[in-house]
Scaffold this motif. Structure first.
Motif, PDB file in Angstrom:
ATOM      1  N   MET A  52       0.812  -1.205   0.000  1.00 25.81           N
ATOM      2  CA  MET A  52       0.000   0.000   0.000  1.00 25.81           C
ATOM      3  C   MET A  52       0.854   1.267   0.000  1.00 25.81           C
ATOM      4  O   MET A  52       0.512   2.259  -0.647  1.00 25.81           O
ATOM      5  N   LEU A  53       1.968   1.259   0.725  1.00 31.66           N
ATOM      6  CA  LEU A  53       2.858   2.415   0.704  1.00 31.66           C
ATOM      7  C   LEU A  53       3.364   2.706  -0.712  1.00 31.66           C
ATOM      8  O   LEU A  53       3.552   3.865  -1.097  1.00 31.66           O
ATOM      9  N   ALA A  54       3.568   1.649  -1.496  1.00 28.72           N
ATOM     10  CA  ALA A  54       4.097   1.825  -2.845  1.00 28.72           C
ATOM     11  C   ALA A  54       3.096   2.469  -3.791  1.00 28.72           C
ATOM     12  O   ALA A  54       3.483   3.187  -4.719  1.00 28.72           O
ATOM     13  N   VAL A  55       1.779   2.256  -3.574  1.00 30.01           N
ATOM     14  CA  VAL A  55       0.771   2.757  -4.523  1.00 30.01           C
ATOM     15  C   VAL A  55      -0.057   3.909  -3.976  1.00 30.01           C
ATOM     16  O   VAL A  55      -0.895   4.460  -4.687  1.00 30.01           O
ATOM     17  N   TYR A  56       0.163   4.297  -2.740  1.00 25.83           N
ATOM     18  CA  TYR A  56      -0.687   5.304  -2.086  1.00 25.83           C
ATOM     19  C   TYR A  56      -0.754   6.613  -2.877  1.00 25.83           C
ATOM     20  O   TYR A  56      -1.792   7.274  -2.932  1.00 25.83           O
ATOM     21  N   ALA A  57       0.342   7.007  -3.509  1.00 24.77           N
ATOM     22  CA  ALA A  57       0.409   8.301  -4.197  1.00 24.77           C
ATOM     23  C   ALA A  57      -0.592   8.404  -5.346  1.00 24.77           C
ATOM     24  O   ALA A  57      -0.979   9.510  -5.727  1.00 24.77           O
ATOM     25  N   TRP A  58      -1.012   7.277  -5.900  1.00 28.54           N
ATOM     26  CA  TRP A  58      -1.901   7.316  -7.066  1.00 28.54           C
ATOM     27  C   TRP A  58      -3.370   7.125  -6.703  1.00 28.54           C
ATOM     28  O   TRP A  58      -4.217   7.015  -7.583  1.00 28.54           O
TER      29      TRP A  58
END
Length: 393
Positions: free
Chosen positions: A290-296
């Motif tokens: 989730m940390l990897a995709v949170y920005a999108w």
């Protein structure tokens, strides 16, 4: 499990008051954290100032945590909690009286110190109420619900107060909460800890680091706590950049806390069937993704979903860490071990928000989350080491 314990029913009847005390004192810090972050952004100080203020919450615990552990081992519950209440009250009054950057900073410093004093004593007291490993997870899941409920309610309440009544009303709420926590603490029975023979209490807390299981557990806890800090930093910054209202930002933060609350309730229900270290490693994998995709994630709804997933993962950590810590340290030194844990996590927390602020200012707001995803991948190694060494004397 612990020779300090009076008859279990003597303390168990007071357990709800113990958790309520933690909720109230932690809510003071949560209100201050949200109000301070939004105040500096609204007054044009930028992301770096948010990082500095969030770092201040961890400065006082670095100084006070080991002393708080010795104080709790020596005097029990009420004295350290009372000192924490006084410190929190002083900080909240400073922010209420003078809404300037230096006053907001002092308030952040004081409320962080208050938590270091009160939380160690509360966690130690809660450990006295557990009979076995499953009971430890259950007890600490309930204890962990204190900050989760505080973080669910305080950001939303703070955002609404700021939107409808201004910042002064939010800081006024922070003044009321420490007094409430002290009133609740009076419901917990007073009992002096037993003094143990052999001079164990005079040994320094650093001596505990000779145990490999505790060393690696602290490394693991630092990594996971830093992920929590990264989320707390990124949400106000990203929300402000997207033009979200204070109430919407509060809802995003609140969704994280609600999810953390739900997972801790699940741990209470299935505590006897959960392996602490397997649960920690699964939480790390979920948080990494989730940390990897949170920005999108799009808009308020997307951020609420992402925060909820992170809340499920990171919310399960504290009960598992505290239960394991109580199994790998001597009972008469649980206060010292808890203080050492708080020192370790807050030592990292001082540097992390400031680093997050500089990283976000130099790149993009979500960069701290990507950094922490990488850290969690590396943290799988100390998780394996804890399992290898947990049964060693």
């Amino acid at each position: 499990m612990n020779s300090d314990r009076p008859p279990p029913t003597h303390l168990r009847h007071a357990f709800p008051w113990l958790v309520a005390t933690l909720i109230a004192v932690h809510a003071c810090m949560a209100v201050t954290r949200v109000a301070a972050s939004l105040w500096v952004l609204d007054h044009g100080h930028g992301e770096w100032a948010v990082g500095v203020l969030l770092s201040l919450f961890a400065v006082a615990p670095i100084v006070l945590s080991l002393w708080a552990g010795r104080l709790a081992d020596r005097h029990g519950f009420h004295r350290p909690v009372g000192m924490g209440v006084l410190l929190a009250s002083a900080g909240a009054l400073i922010a209420l009286a003078s809404q300037q950057l230096w006053a907001i900073g002092l308030s952040c410093l004081a409320s962080g110190g208050a938590i270091s004093l009160a939380a160690v004593a509360i966690q130690r007291e809660a450990g006295l109420m557990a009979d076995d490993a499953g009971d430890l997870k259950r007890v600490f899941s309930w204890v962990a619900l204190g900050p989760a409920l505080s973080n669910a309610i305080a950001p939303v309440a703070t955002g609404l107060l700021i939107d409808h009544a201004g910042y002064r009303s939010a800081f006024a709420l922070a003044v009321v909460l420490p007094a409430l926590s002290w009133a609740l603490a009076q419901k917990v029975p007073r009992h002096p800890p037993q003094q143990h023979a052999g001079g164990e209490k005079s040994r320094p807390a650093w001596d505990l680091l000779r145990a490999p299981a505790l060393r690696h557990l602290l490394l693991l806890n630092i990594a996971l706590s830093a992920c929590w800090d990264a989320h707390s930093f990124v949400v106000p910054v990203v929300g402000h950049a997207k033009g979200l209202s204070a109430a919407s930002i509060g809802l995003v933060l609140g969704s994280f806390a609600v999810a953390a609350t739900l997972v801790r309730l699940a741990i209470v229900r299935w505590a006897d069937d959960i392996d602490e270290l397997k649960a920690l490693r699964a939480a790390m994998l979920l948080a990494t993704g989730m940390l990897a995709v949170y920005a999108w994630l799009p808009g308020t709804a997307g951020l609420m979903f992402g925060s909820a997933v992170l809340g499920l993962a990171l919310g399960s950590v504290q009960p598992m860490v505290l239960a394991t810590l109580h199994q790998v340290t001597p009972p008469e030194r649980h206060g010292q071990a808890l203080g050492l844990r708080m020192l370790a996590t807050n030592g990292a927390t001082v540097a992390m928000p400031l680093g997050f602020g500089l990283l976000a200012a130099a790149s993009v707001a979500a960069a701290p989350l990507w950094l922490m995803a990488s850290v969690l991948v590396a943290a799988q190694w100390p998780a394996r080491q804890v399992r290898l060494h947990r049964l060693e004397p």
